[in-house]
Scaffold this motif. Structure first.
Motif, PDB file in Angstrom:
ATOM      1  N   GLU A 161     -20.698 -11.511   0.034  1.00 38.55           N
ATOM      2  CA  GLU A 161     -20.986 -10.936   1.343  1.00 38.55           C
ATOM      3  C   GLU A 161     -20.549  -9.480   1.415  1.00 38.55           C
ATOM      4  O   GLU A 161     -21.174  -8.662   2.039  1.00 38.55           O
ATOM      5  N   ASN A 162     -19.407  -9.165   0.797  1.00 40.69           N
ATOM      6  CA  ASN A 162     -18.845  -7.822   0.829  1.00 40.69           C
ATOM      7  C   ASN A 162     -18.591  -7.422  -0.616  1.00 40.69           C
ATOM      8  O   ASN A 162     -17.491  -7.543  -1.121  1.00 40.69           O
ATOM      9  N   ALA A 163     -19.632  -6.943  -1.275  1.00 41.65           N
ATOM     10  CA  ALA A 163     -19.572  -6.696  -2.713  1.00 41.65           C
ATOM     11  C   ALA A 163     -18.619  -5.570  -3.095  1.00 41.65           C
ATOM     12  O   ALA A 163     -18.059  -5.583  -4.183  1.00 41.65           O
ATOM     13  N   ASN A 164     -18.432  -4.595  -2.220  1.00 41.49           N
ATOM     14  CA  ASN A 164     -17.571  -3.462  -2.543  1.00 41.49           C
ATOM     15  C   ASN A 164     -16.528  -3.236  -1.452  1.00 41.49           C
ATOM     16  O   ASN A 164     -16.610  -2.267  -0.696  1.00 41.49           O
ATOM     17  N   PRO A 165     -15.539  -4.112  -1.376  1.00 38.64           N
ATOM     18  CA  PRO A 165     -14.535  -3.972  -0.315  1.00 38.64           C
ATOM     19  C   PRO A 165     -13.596  -2.798  -0.590  1.00 38.64           C
ATOM     20  O   PRO A 165     -13.418  -2.391  -1.740  1.00 38.64           O
ATOM     21  N   LEU A 166     -13.002  -2.268   0.465  1.00 45.63           N
ATOM     22  CA  LEU A 166     -11.950  -1.267   0.301  1.00 45.63           C
ATOM     23  C   LEU A 166     -10.740  -1.965  -0.289  1.00 45.63           C
ATOM     24  O   LEU A 166     -10.424  -3.089   0.089  1.00 45.63           O
ATOM     25  N   ILE A 167     -10.069  -1.299  -1.210  1.00 46.55           N
ATOM     26  CA  ILE A 167      -8.876  -1.880  -1.823  1.00 46.55           C
ATOM     27  C   ILE A 167      -7.678  -1.023  -1.421  1.00 46.55           C
ATOM     28  O   ILE A 167      -7.708   0.193  -1.544  1.00 46.55           O
ATOM     29  N   TYR A 168      -6.638  -1.681  -0.932  1.00 46.67           N
ATOM     30  CA  TYR A 168      -5.446  -1.002  -0.437  1.00 46.67           C
ATOM     31  C   TYR A 168      -4.316  -1.162  -1.436  1.00 46.67           C
ATOM     32  O   TYR A 168      -4.275  -2.118  -2.208  1.00 46.67           O
ATOM     33  N   GLU A 169      -3.375  -0.230  -1.399  1.00 43.50           N
ATOM     34  CA  GLU A 169      -2.233  -0.270  -2.296  1.00 43.50           C
ATOM     35  C   GLU A 169      -1.265  -1.364  -1.863  1.00 43.50           C
ATOM     36  O   GLU A 169      -1.023  -1.561  -0.681  1.00 43.50           O
ATOM     37  N   ARG A 170      -0.715  -2.052  -2.838  1.00 45.57           N
ATOM     38  CA  ARG A 170       0.280  -3.090  -2.548  1.00 45.57           C
ATOM     39  C   ARG A 170       1.597  -2.427  -2.175  1.00 45.57           C
ATOM     40  O   ARG A 170       1.958  -1.414  -2.745  1.00 45.57           O
ATOM     41  N   SER A 171       2.309  -3.025  -1.227  1.00 48.23           N
ATOM     42  CA  SER A 171       3.635  -2.508  -0.892  1.00 48.23           C
ATOM     43  C   SER A 171       4.608  -2.970  -1.962  1.00 48.23           C
ATOM     44  O   SER A 171       4.362  -3.942  -2.668  1.00 48.23           O
ATOM     45  N   GLY A 172       5.703  -2.272  -2.071  1.00 48.51           N
ATOM     46  CA  GLY A 172       6.694  -2.618  -3.088  1.00 48.51           C
ATOM     47  C   GLY A 172       7.416  -3.907  -2.759  1.00 48.51           C
ATOM     48  O   GLY A 172       7.314  -4.442  -1.661  1.00 48.51           O
ATOM     49  N   GLU A 173       8.140  -4.404  -3.728  1.00 44.76           N
ATOM     50  CA  GLU A 173       8.947  -5.602  -3.518  1.00 44.76           C
ATOM     51  C   GLU A 173      10.131  -5.246  -2.628  1.00 44.76           C
ATOM     52  O   GLU A 173      10.667  -4.147  -2.702  1.00 44.76           O
ATOM     53  N   ARG A 174      10.543  -6.175  -1.806  1.00 44.24           N
ATOM     54  CA  ARG A 174      11.670  -5.940  -0.911  1.00 44.24           C
ATOM     55  C   ARG A 174      12.969  -6.019  -1.705  1.00 44.24           C
ATOM     56  O   ARG A 174      13.193  -6.988  -2.424  1.00 44.24           O
ATOM     57  N   PRO A 175      13.840  -5.004  -1.551  1.00 47.98           N
ATOM     58  CA  PRO A 175      15.127  -5.093  -2.246  1.00 47.98           C
ATOM     59  C   PRO A 175      15.987  -6.200  -1.622  1.00 47.98           C
ATOM     60  O   PRO A 175      15.971  -6.401  -0.410  1.00 47.98           O
ATOM     61  N   VAL A 176      16.703  -6.909  -2.451  1.00 45.93           N
ATOM     62  CA  VAL A 176      17.570  -7.993  -1.983  1.00 45.93           C
ATOM     63  C   VAL A 176      18.947  -7.408  -1.701  1.00 45.93           C
ATOM     64  O   VAL A 176      19.529  -6.733  -2.541  1.00 45.93           O
ATOM     65  N   THR A 177      19.439  -7.666  -0.498  1.00 42.23           N
ATOM     66  CA  THR A 177      20.750  -7.135  -0.118  1.00 42.23           C
ATOM     67  C   THR A 177      21.860  -8.101  -0.517  1.00 42.23           C
ATOM     68  O   THR A 177      21.607  -9.284  -0.766  1.00 42.23           O
ATOM     69  N   ALA A 178      23.081  -7.586  -0.538  1.00 39.45           N
ATOM     70  CA  ALA A 178      24.242  -8.422  -0.886  1.00 39.45           C
ATOM     71  C   ALA A 178      24.388  -9.572   0.107  1.00 39.45           C
ATOM     72  O   ALA A 178      24.710 -10.699  -0.270  1.00 39.45           O
ATOM     73  N   GLY A 179      24.117  -9.297   1.389  1.00 42.08           N
ATOM     74  CA  GLY A 179      24.198 -10.340   2.414  1.00 42.08           C
ATOM     75  C   GLY A 179      23.215 -11.466   2.173  1.00 42.08           C
ATOM     76  O   GLY A 179      23.506 -12.635   2.439  1.00 42.08           O
ATOM     77  N   GLU A 180      22.035 -11.120   1.666  1.00 36.68           N
ATOM     78  CA  GLU A 180      21.024 -12.150   1.394  1.00 36.68           C
ATOM     79  C   GLU A 180      21.406 -13.013   0.185  1.00 36.68           C
ATOM     80  O   GLU A 180      21.021 -14.168   0.095  1.00 36.68           O
TER      81      GLU A 180
END
Length: 167
Positions: free
Chosen positions: A15-34
């Protein structure tokens, strides 16, 4: 709007042969509290987004994040109230895969979150053909219809393909 080639779930025309492609966001850093097992860790919008961002689109070898179908800003979470709401945006207004995408998001959340959570997965208002969006949102909100859909072995297989990691 219709392009050639296979690759999609049905193996037919896209249906949408040429979709717009967006950049992936980075991985979330894990904090000491987590990392501290003694500290209660509440579920937040980023955690939900991280669960659903890598779901595969049924038609393209891309993730829902890469197609901008899901974004962290359209995820709402209240851990104390045990609610999660995810609005997703189909790539085109008449997307016939919207039901499958919504079902894949819902299944990923059902499989990943504690049972105490109430989930609302719906199309972002104004982004899909209006008469279809209301019906689709109603279907995704109906627990019995979702359960019945997942009893269909072919449909469950397609959902599992959307949820599996691409190699």
């Amino acid at each position: 709007m219709v392009g050639g080639g296979g690759g999609g779930v049905g193996g037919g025309l896209l249906e949408n042969a040429n979709p717009l492609i967006y950049e992936r966001s980075g991985e979330r850093p894990v904090t000491a509290g987590e990392e501290d097992e003694q500290v209660p860790d509440s579920i937040d919008a980023r955690e939900i987004f991280d669960l659903i961002r890598s779901i595969n689109d049924p038609e393209h070898p891309l993730t829902l994040e890469e197609l901008n179908v899901v974004e962290q800003v359209r995820v709402q979470v209240s851990d104390p109230e045990s609610t999660v709401a995810v609005a997703f945006t189909p790539t085109i207004p008449h997307c016939s895969m919207a039901t499958l995408i919504g079902l894949s998001i819902k299944v990923k959340l059902l499989r990943s979150l504690p049972q105490r959570f109430k989930m609302d997965v719906h199309i972002t208002p104004g982004t899909h053909a209006s008469e279809h969006a209301g019906k689709l949102n109603k279907q995704l909100a109906d627990k019995e219809r979702v359960a019945a859909a997942l009893e269909n072995t072919h449909l469950l297989e397609v959902v599992n393909q959307c949820l599996s990691a691409r190699s």
